[in-house]
Design a protein around this motif. Structure first.
Motif, PDB file in Angstrom:
ATOM      1  N   TYR A   8       0.828  -1.204   0.000  1.00  0.00           N
ATOM      2  CA  TYR A   8       0.000   0.000   0.000  1.00  0.00           C
ATOM      3  C   TYR A   8       0.862   1.254   0.000  1.00  0.00           C
ATOM      4  O   TYR A   8       2.035   1.226   0.362  1.00  0.00           O
ATOM      5  CB  TYR A   8      -0.946   0.002   1.201  1.00  0.00           C
ATOM      6  CG  TYR A   8      -0.269   0.007   2.554  1.00  0.00           C
ATOM      7  CD1 TYR A   8      -0.047   1.205   3.234  1.00  0.00           C
ATOM      8  CD2 TYR A   8       0.150  -1.168   3.157  1.00  0.00           C
ATOM      9  CE1 TYR A   8       0.566   1.214   4.475  1.00  0.00           C
ATOM     10  CE2 TYR A   8       0.760  -1.166   4.393  1.00  0.00           C
ATOM     11  CZ  TYR A   8       0.970   0.028   5.050  1.00  0.00           C
ATOM     12  OH  TYR A   8       1.587   0.044   6.276  1.00  0.00           O
ATOM     13  N   PRO A  10       2.313   4.632   1.326  1.00  0.00           N
ATOM     14  CA  PRO A  10       2.641   4.951   2.719  1.00  0.00           C
ATOM     15  C   PRO A  10       1.758   6.023   3.353  1.00  0.00           C
ATOM     16  O   PRO A  10       1.666   6.095   4.581  1.00  0.00           O
ATOM     17  CB  PRO A  10       4.104   5.397   2.660  1.00  0.00           C
ATOM     18  CG  PRO A  10       4.358   5.758   1.244  1.00  0.00           C
ATOM     19  CD  PRO A  10       3.418   4.947   0.413  1.00  0.00           C
ATOM     20  N   ASP A  13      -0.638   5.156   6.208  1.00  0.00           N
ATOM     21  CA  ASP A  13      -0.189   4.982   7.595  1.00  0.00           C
ATOM     22  C   ASP A  13      -0.460   6.223   8.457  1.00  0.00           C
ATOM     23  O   ASP A  13      -0.226   6.201   9.659  1.00  0.00           O
ATOM     24  CB  ASP A  13       1.308   4.651   7.652  1.00  0.00           C
ATOM     25  CG  ASP A  13       1.577   3.174   7.431  1.00  0.00           C
ATOM     26  OD1 ASP A  13       0.683   2.351   7.710  1.00  0.00           O
ATOM     27  OD2 ASP A  13       2.687   2.841   6.976  1.00  0.00           O
ATOM     28  N   ARG A  14      -0.945   7.281   7.827  1.00  0.00           N
ATOM     29  CA  ARG A  14      -1.293   8.476   8.611  1.00  0.00           C
ATOM     30  C   ARG A  14      -2.461   8.168   9.534  1.00  0.00           C
ATOM     31  O   ARG A  14      -3.181   7.190   9.344  1.00  0.00           O
ATOM     32  CB  ARG A  14      -1.679   9.625   7.676  1.00  0.00           C
ATOM     33  CG  ARG A  14      -0.542  10.093   6.808  1.00  0.00           C
ATOM     34  CD  ARG A  14      -0.894  11.354   6.056  1.00  0.00           C
ATOM     35  NE  ARG A  14      -2.098  11.216   5.256  1.00  0.00           N
ATOM     36  CZ  ARG A  14      -2.220  11.655   4.016  1.00  0.00           C
ATOM     37  NH1 ARG A  14      -1.236  12.262   3.420  1.00  0.00           N
ATOM     38  NH2 ARG A  14      -3.360  11.502   3.360  1.00  0.00           N
ATOM     39  N   GLY A  20      -5.702   8.505   6.672  1.00  0.00           N
ATOM     40  CA  GLY A  20      -5.053   7.201   6.753  1.00  0.00           C
ATOM     41  C   GLY A  20      -6.028   6.129   7.215  1.00  0.00           C
ATOM     42  O   GLY A  20      -7.238   6.341   7.250  1.00  0.00           O
ATOM     43  N   GLU A  22      -6.236   2.159   9.686  1.00  0.00           N
ATOM     44  CA  GLU A  22      -5.626   1.266  10.678  1.00  0.00           C
ATOM     45  C   GLU A  22      -5.277  -0.055   9.999  1.00  0.00           C
ATOM     46  O   GLU A  22      -6.100  -0.969   9.930  1.00  0.00           O
ATOM     47  CB  GLU A  22      -6.593   1.034  11.845  1.00  0.00           C
ATOM     48  CG  GLU A  22      -6.901   2.272  12.648  1.00  0.00           C
ATOM     49  CD  GLU A  22      -5.712   2.716  13.483  1.00  0.00           C
ATOM     50  OE1 GLU A  22      -4.803   1.898  13.747  1.00  0.00           O
ATOM     51  OE2 GLU A  22      -5.692   3.894  13.875  1.00  0.00           O
ATOM     52  N   MET A  23      -4.069  -0.170   9.488  1.00  0.00           N
ATOM     53  CA  MET A  23      -3.654  -1.374   8.779  1.00  0.00           C
ATOM     54  C   MET A  23      -3.621  -2.597   9.690  1.00  0.00           C
ATOM     55  O   MET A  23      -3.964  -3.693   9.254  1.00  0.00           O
ATOM     56  CB  MET A  23      -2.294  -1.188   8.128  1.00  0.00           C
ATOM     57  CG  MET A  23      -2.385  -0.445   6.834  1.00  0.00           C
ATOM     58  SD  MET A  23      -3.501  -1.265   5.674  1.00  0.00           S
ATOM     59  CE  MET A  23      -2.827  -0.759   4.177  1.00  0.00           C
ATOM     60  N   ARG A  24      -3.233  -2.424  10.943  1.00  0.00           N
ATOM     61  CA  ARG A  24      -3.210  -3.564  11.860  1.00  0.00           C
ATOM     62  C   ARG A  24      -4.623  -4.128  12.036  1.00  0.00           C
ATOM     63  O   ARG A  24      -4.819  -5.340  12.051  1.00  0.00           O
ATOM     64  CB  ARG A  24      -2.639  -3.170  13.210  1.00  0.00           C
ATOM     65  CG  ARG A  24      -2.517  -4.354  14.175  1.00  0.00           C
ATOM     66  CD  ARG A  24      -1.906  -3.943  15.491  1.00  0.00           C
ATOM     67  NE  ARG A  24      -0.605  -3.332  15.323  1.00  0.00           N
ATOM     68  CZ  ARG A  24       0.548  -3.978  15.503  1.00  0.00           C
ATOM     69  NH1 ARG A  24       0.547  -5.231  15.868  1.00  0.00           N
ATOM     70  NH2 ARG A  24       1.695  -3.362  15.334  1.00  0.00           N
ATOM     71  N   TYR A  56       2.785  -4.134   3.907  1.00  0.00           N
ATOM     72  CA  TYR A  56       4.005  -3.369   3.674  1.00  0.00           C
ATOM     73  C   TYR A  56       3.700  -2.058   2.957  1.00  0.00           C
ATOM     74  O   TYR A  56       3.124  -2.082   1.862  1.00  0.00           O
ATOM     75  CB  TYR A  56       4.969  -4.152   2.775  1.00  0.00           C
ATOM     76  CG  TYR A  56       5.334  -5.506   3.294  1.00  0.00           C
ATOM     77  CD1 TYR A  56       6.372  -5.669   4.205  1.00  0.00           C
ATOM     78  CD2 TYR A  56       4.642  -6.638   2.874  1.00  0.00           C
ATOM     79  CE1 TYR A  56       6.716  -6.934   4.673  1.00  0.00           C
ATOM     80  CE2 TYR A  56       4.978  -7.900   3.338  1.00  0.00           C
ATOM     81  CZ  TYR A  56       6.013  -8.035   4.235  1.00  0.00           C
ATOM     82  OH  TYR A  56       6.347  -9.285   4.695  1.00  0.00           O
ATOM     83  N   PRO A  57       4.127  -0.932   3.512  1.00  0.00           N
ATOM     84  CA  PRO A  57       3.996   0.316   2.758  1.00  0.00           C
ATOM     85  C   PRO A  57       5.083   0.380   1.676  1.00  0.00           C
ATOM     86  O   PRO A  57       6.215  -0.077   1.899  1.00  0.00           O
ATOM     87  CB  PRO A  57       4.214   1.397   3.821  1.00  0.00           C
ATOM     88  CG  PRO A  57       5.062   0.728   4.860  1.00  0.00           C
ATOM     89  CD  PRO A  57       4.689  -0.730   4.845  1.00  0.00           C
TER      90      PRO A  57
END
Length: 148
Positions: A8, A10, A13-14, A20, A22-24, A56-57
């Motif tokens: 994705y 980056p 990730d903001r 942004g 929440e990728m987690r 992974y960004p």
């Protein structure tokens, strides 16, 4: 296997308030969905110990026209992109492939709906079935989930 890899831009990730996500939380939701999948006989599609979701960004990226059309449409011109690739071993039916794809797509759509409504973002999900020419596996994870 299965291994779901997410690449994705980056900027995602903001903080959520700044466009942004929440990728987690996305990784957890996708892993949970993968573990919930059942085949035609009601058996788990994927072994719990094999489920992997890794995000992974991209360190470097360029998308579409660099933002010109986005600015012309009244936006910031900042584009985002997410590529999700699920790699699975051979042996599952086309119906299972479709069901897994729809289930993952529903999670992805729900997760990214707020961003799709507020900014320019492209999202792609692909499922690939392995045609391995060599496959070596060493894991102390699987026994955790196969003990009687």
């Amino acid at each position: 296997m299965p291994h779901l890899t997410i690449l994705y831009t980056p900027d995602l990730d903001r903080p959520v308030a700044n466009g942004g996500t929440e990728m987690r939380a996305l990784c957890t939701a996708l892993a949970n969905t993968m573990r919930e999948q059942r085949d035609e006989a009601g058996q788990p599609v994927f072994p719990t110990g094999g489920v992997r979701v890794l995000a992974y960004p991209a360190t470097h990226c360029s998308i579409a026209d660099g933002g010109a059309a986005g600015r012309a449409a009244g936006g910031t011109g900042e584009y985002a992109f997410v590529y999700l690739n699920l790699r699975i071993a051979r042996g599952r039916s086309p119906a299972v492939h479709q069901a897994v794809g729809r289930a993952l797509d529903a999670v992805i759509h729900e997760h990214f709906a707020p961003l799709l409504a507020t900014r320019h973002i492209g999202i792609t999900l692909q499922i690939d079935e392995g045609n391995e020419v060599y496959n070596s596996r060493n894991s102390s994870l699987h026994p955790l989930f196969t003990q009687g």
